[in-house]
Design a protein around this motif. Structure first.
Motif, PDB file in Angstrom:
ATOM      1  N   THR A 168      -4.658  -3.841   4.433  1.00  0.00           N
ATOM      2  CA  THR A 168      -4.999  -5.006   5.462  1.00  0.00           C
ATOM      3  C   THR A 168      -6.417  -4.782   5.807  1.00  0.00           C
ATOM      4  OG1 THR A 168      -4.202  -3.821   7.508  1.00  0.00           O
ATOM      5  CG2 THR A 168      -2.709  -5.538   6.152  1.00  0.00           C
ATOM      6  N   GLU A 195      -6.403  -4.422   9.697  1.00  0.00           N
ATOM      7  CA  GLU A 195      -6.037  -5.359  10.660  1.00  0.00           C
ATOM      8  C   GLU A 195      -4.463  -4.743  10.893  1.00  0.00           C
ATOM      9  OE1 GLU A 195      -7.169  -8.576  11.957  1.00  0.00           O
ATOM     10  OE2 GLU A 195      -8.905  -7.141  11.528  1.00  0.00           O
ATOM     11  N   ASP A 196      -3.990  -4.768  12.202  1.00  0.00           N
ATOM     12  CA  ASP A 196      -2.793  -4.290  12.622  1.00  0.00           C
ATOM     13  C   ASP A 196      -2.399  -2.710  11.933  1.00  0.00           C
ATOM     14  OD1 ASP A 196       0.717  -5.022  12.454  1.00  0.00           O
ATOM     15  OD2 ASP A 196      -0.761  -5.323  14.157  1.00  0.00           O
ATOM     16  N   CYS A 197      -3.366  -1.973  11.701  1.00  0.00           N
ATOM     17  CA  CYS A 197      -3.153  -0.559  11.611  1.00  0.00           C
ATOM     18  C   CYS A 197      -2.969   0.242  12.758  1.00  0.00           C
ATOM     19  CB  CYS A 197      -4.390  -0.007  10.577  1.00  0.00           C
ATOM     20  SG  CYS A 197      -4.418  -0.803   9.071  1.00  0.00           S
ATOM     21  N   GLY A 198      -3.368  -0.163  14.011  1.00  0.00           N
ATOM     22  CA  GLY A 198      -3.375   0.408  15.173  1.00  0.00           C
ATOM     23  C   GLY A 198      -3.826   1.814  15.196  1.00  0.00           C
ATOM     24  N   MET A 250      -1.669 -12.270  10.485  1.00  0.00           N
ATOM     25  CA  MET A 250      -1.128 -11.342  11.256  1.00  0.00           C
ATOM     26  C   MET A 250       0.315 -11.490  11.404  1.00  0.00           C
ATOM     27  SD  MET A 250      -3.351  -8.927  12.387  1.00  0.00           S
ATOM     28  CE  MET A 250      -3.085  -8.325  14.060  1.00  0.00           C
ATOM     29  N   GLU A 251       0.837 -12.552  11.790  1.00  0.00           N
ATOM     30  CA  GLU A 251       2.296 -12.381  11.712  1.00  0.00           C
ATOM     31  C   GLU A 251       2.959 -12.154  10.417  1.00  0.00           C
ATOM     32  OE1 GLU A 251       2.251 -13.342  15.652  1.00  0.00           O
ATOM     33  OE2 GLU A 251       4.090 -13.386  14.392  1.00  0.00           O
ATOM     34  N   LYS A 266       3.064  -8.234  10.046  1.00  0.00           N
ATOM     35  CA  LYS A 266       3.921  -7.777  11.068  1.00  0.00           C
ATOM     36  C   LYS A 266       5.354  -7.870  10.449  1.00  0.00           C
ATOM     37  CE  LYS A 266       1.442  -8.570  15.298  1.00  0.00           C
ATOM     38  NZ  LYS A 266       0.915  -7.160  15.678  1.00  0.00           N
ATOM     39  N   LYS A 282       5.583  -5.291   7.688  1.00  0.00           N
ATOM     40  CA  LYS A 282       5.898  -4.006   8.166  1.00  0.00           C
ATOM     41  C   LYS A 282       7.313  -3.779   8.572  1.00  0.00           C
ATOM     42  CE  LYS A 282       2.114  -2.325  10.248  1.00  0.00           C
ATOM     43  NZ  LYS A 282       1.070  -2.151  11.384  1.00  0.00           N
TER      44      LYS A 282
END
Lengths: 154, 612
Positions: free
Chosen positions: A53, A56-59, A140-141, A144, A147
């Motif tokens: 990604t 994005e959203d890897c935190g 993003m949804e 998630k 994941k």
């Protein structure tokens, strides 16, 4: 905005032509293990295409952040890339990647580089299960949701 | 040196000794047999020198990836399990789109041969060079799907591909199958051969690379042919409705959809088993064989009602017939549930429906009583009876023990005239083509090396539409001049089987289209005539194995019903294959093959083809 590839498990048929394309384009051989996109199957209902990604959203697991020698960086197009010369093969990015899409080859880390802007995997997906798109709220949804499925498969 | 894209190694496992050996593929095998099904043919030809029993240590189980498996060839993911069948006693090769073929290629093998018999239940684990025979005692009794899930856990890698048998294979049901990734090596009872050998499962994980002759060109061709497939008219039919797409046409336009144990050719109550009805309602998405961009697989899910929770890759055309029309069962949810049960217990849906159809007719005619059926009302159109029978067969309970033998042996055992309505060729129950109205397909059934089969010649579409490849003006209601047609199509399809290409691509890849694909991937260039020659060689070798197994020209024949009961209603009303037509087609085919009138193969033919 970051442009990356996102997967749609609800459409993925599990054909895995994306894996063959990726390994062929980047490594000149057919070998899903070398592909930066992987489809994992569970039972008959689950086919999850796992893609990078690009941050994005890897935190806190974002490869660019966790690399101890700063071998991973964004290029001028925002694409997250690994500099193999700087890579020391410590495998931290490989272990932390939430999508499990870093590959170790001969003690160097490799990852998706979006094929210079024209991703090969997307070309052969007839199911619309992988999308090269700007990551907005909707995307993003989707990331998630994917994941959550990763937890089911591994 | 093997061609690019292949490994040059075959793994031989001996279950009696618990040992294995990796053997190099002899150089000349590539040129003569190509690979895949070609190798399996050569191996059986070499090992089966005189008649052997299916349930024996010397019966080889050969698992071969198609030549194209694991390579960038769209729809090139088909692989086979081959053995001597306990149902027919013949050479029997069953095809599946499971990824196990590709995984074997990635593990470094071009085939796997299993001989002997284990003392205890085992599974074979292959991880690249690491080959182990592992204990499977506590897996015995589990369904095919439970086994696959459990073995994946034990192997520690969720991307391990597993093939497994279920209780039906363990109980030696003669048409037991092998399930792998929810796809089946369905026909011929090869699951029972695994069961007899106490082979519960096969687990494969491969991490090696396949090197191509021209990787860039191969990638271009992958994109080119994927685009062709995406834009073809077949794309919508295959993906939206699955293999049953033409079910209505088969009924309304041709009237050749076998119904009620082959009593009829039109199923009046077909509306709910028609994918045009059920796919929009129950199909969640497509499921693909390895490497297929135009998947026909439907993920069929029942969310409420009596069969809530049923989820399967289906329902295929054949099963809409075998568990639907053949049993006069219009209840599509029951068909789905029955289909899933067959998959889980590990039984071929076609043979299962074939033998149950025979049993239902026998019951309605008073040959079976309620005592025999254990109180089940075994009538046509009773879906509860269908589901109960499937379980009884898998566990060989009561009447299930008779039915588990397949329709031929069941009728022989039961007698009372029931052989009259036992529909089979060489013991194998036929698939969903009412050959009374598709006579060339009738010849195909008669002479297929594995018993009644539509895929070995694949002439059904040619016969039903009148044209394909170099054939035109073909009349399905004529028995004339069918020998050459079936011979050529069998050779064509032997190449499809060997390369591992899905037969639903037959409208896209004629044999000459493989030239550029083979050149880029394998570094080998072969045109149509060379490929057909190889196909002819393989079909003759399969014939020789069958002759050694004791087959005679008498076995190349149709069941009584298809020669004496004309289709009663519909577009093919009155159609039947007469005994004279049967004989004419058989002679015509032997002539086209260059065989003797008694169906044996002259030495000159074998020498001409380089077989001896």
């Amino acid at each position: 905005m970051v442009k990356a590839i996102i997967g749609h498990p609800e459409k993925c048929t599990g054909c895995r032509l994306c894996e063959i394309s990726c390994s062929l384009y980047h490594h000149g051989v057919s070998n899903p293990v070398l592909s930066y996109i992987q489809v994992h199957r569970k039972g008959v209902t689950v086919d999850v295409p796992l893609t990078c990604t690009h941050g994005e959203d890897c935190g806190e697991d974002f490869c660019m952040t966790v690399c101890p020698v700063s071998a991973i960086d964004r290029d001028e197009n925002g694409v997250v890339k690994i500099d193999q010369d700087a890579c020391i093969g410590c495998r931290i990015c490989y272990q932390r990647c939430p999508m499990h899409v870093i590959r170790m080859i001969d003690d160097k880390a490799f990852k998706c580089d979006l094929c210079g802007g024209d991703p090969q995997c997307v070309k052969v997906c007839t199911a619309g299960a992988i999308e090269f798109v700007e990551i907005g709220e909707k995307e993003m949804e989707q990331i998630k949701r994917t994941k959550e499925l990763v937890k089911e498969v591994f | 040196m093997p061609p690019y894209g292949m490994n040059g190694r075959i793994l031989w496992v001996d279950l009696t000794r618990g040992s294995y050996e990796v053997k190099e593929v002899p150089e000349e095998w590539y040129e003569k047999y190509l690979g895949g099904n070609g190798f399996a043919t050569k191996i059986l030809f070499d090992l089966v020198k005189e008649k052997i029993e299916a349930f024996s240590e010397e019966n080889p189980v050969v698992i071969t990836p198609g030549v194209f498996n694991g390579l960038p060839v769209p729809t090139g993911g088909k692989c086979q399990v081959t053995s001597i069948s306990p149902l027919t006693g013949t050479f029997s090769d069953s095809t599946s789109g499971s990824p196990i073929g590709a995984e074997l290629k990635y593990a470094g093998y071009d085939g796997l041969v299993i001989l002997g018999r284990s003392e205890n239940p085992v599974y074979i684990s292959i991880r690249d060079e690491k080959v182990e025979i592992k204990d499977a005692e506590d897996l015995w009794g589990k369904t095919t799907h439970q086994t696959q899930d459990e073995v994946k856990k034990r192997e520690g890698d969720p991307d391990t591909v597993v093939a497994a048998i279920g209780p039906a294979g363990e109980n030696l049901v003669r048409f037991a199958c092998v399930d792998s990734d929810h796809r089946q090596f369905g026909r011929g009872g090869l699951g029972a051969v695994w069961g007899w050998k106490r082979l519960k499962a096969l687990a494969v994980r491969g991490t090696k690379s396949l090197h191509l002759a021209d990787p860039q060109k191969a990638l271009e061709l992958l994109q080119k042919w994927t685009k062709v497939m995406r834009e073809s008219s077949a794309y919508r039919d295959d993906t939206q409705y699955g293999t049953g797409e033409f079910l209505e046409w088969m009924n309304k336009d041709r009237g050749t959809f076998p119904t009620r144990n082959w009593q009829e050719g039109v199923f009046e109550e077909r509306q709910k088993i028609d994918p045009y009805y059920w796919a929009p309602k129950y199909s969640i998405k497509n499921k693909a064989c390895f490497g297929c961009p135009k998947p026909c697989g439907q993920l069929f899910v029942i969310e409420e009602g009596k069969y809530k929770g049923t989820a399967l890759d289906g329902i295929e055309y054949e099963t809409l017939f075998s568990l639907g029309s053949n049993l006069a069962n219009p209840d599509v949810e029951a068909v789905a549930k029955a289909n899933l049960l067959c998959d889980e217990l590990g039984m071929d849906t076609i043979s299962t429906g074939g033998v149950i159809g025979w049993a239902m007719e026998s019951y309605e005619r008073g040959v079976f009583t309620d005592d025999d059926t254990g109180g089940i009302k075994l009538t046509f159109g009773n879906p509860d009876a269908l589901i109960e029978m499937i379980k009884k067969i898998a566990y060989r309970e009561g009447i299930g023990d008779i039915l588990a033998e397949g329709v031929k042996r069941a009728a022989e055992r039961v007698g009372k005239g029931s052989e009259e309505w036992a529909v089979h060729v060489k013991g194998q129950e036929p698939p969903a083509y009412d050959v009374r109205g598709i006579k060339g397909m009738g010849l195909g059934f008669m002479v297929s090396h594995r018993g009644a089969c539509h895929l070995k010649s694949g002439v059904y579409a040619l016969e039903l539409t009148g044209k394909f490849w170099k054939f035109e003006g073909v009349d399905r209601l004529s028995a004339k001049n069918k020998g050459y047609e079936i011979k050529e199509m069998e050779d064509f399809m032997a190449i499809y089987d060997t390369l591992g290409v899905c037969k639903f691509s037959r409208g896209i890849f004629l044999l000459d289209n493989f030239r550029e694909i083979m050149k880029a991937n394998l570094g080998v260039e072969l045109g149509e005539s060379e490929l057909l020659r190889i196909g002819e060689r393989l079909n003759n070798m399969k014939r020789v194995v069958n002759l050694r197994q004791g087959l005679t020209w008498k076995d190349d024949s149709l069941p009584k019903r298809l020669k004496t009961l004309p289709i009663p209603k519909g577009p093919s009303k009155g159609a039947v294959i007469t005994p004279e037509e049967e004989e004419e087609m058989r002679r015509d085919y032997y002539r086209a093959r260059g065989w003797r009138e008694d169906g044996t193969v002259p030495e000159e033919k074998l020498r001409e083809l380089g077989i001896i």
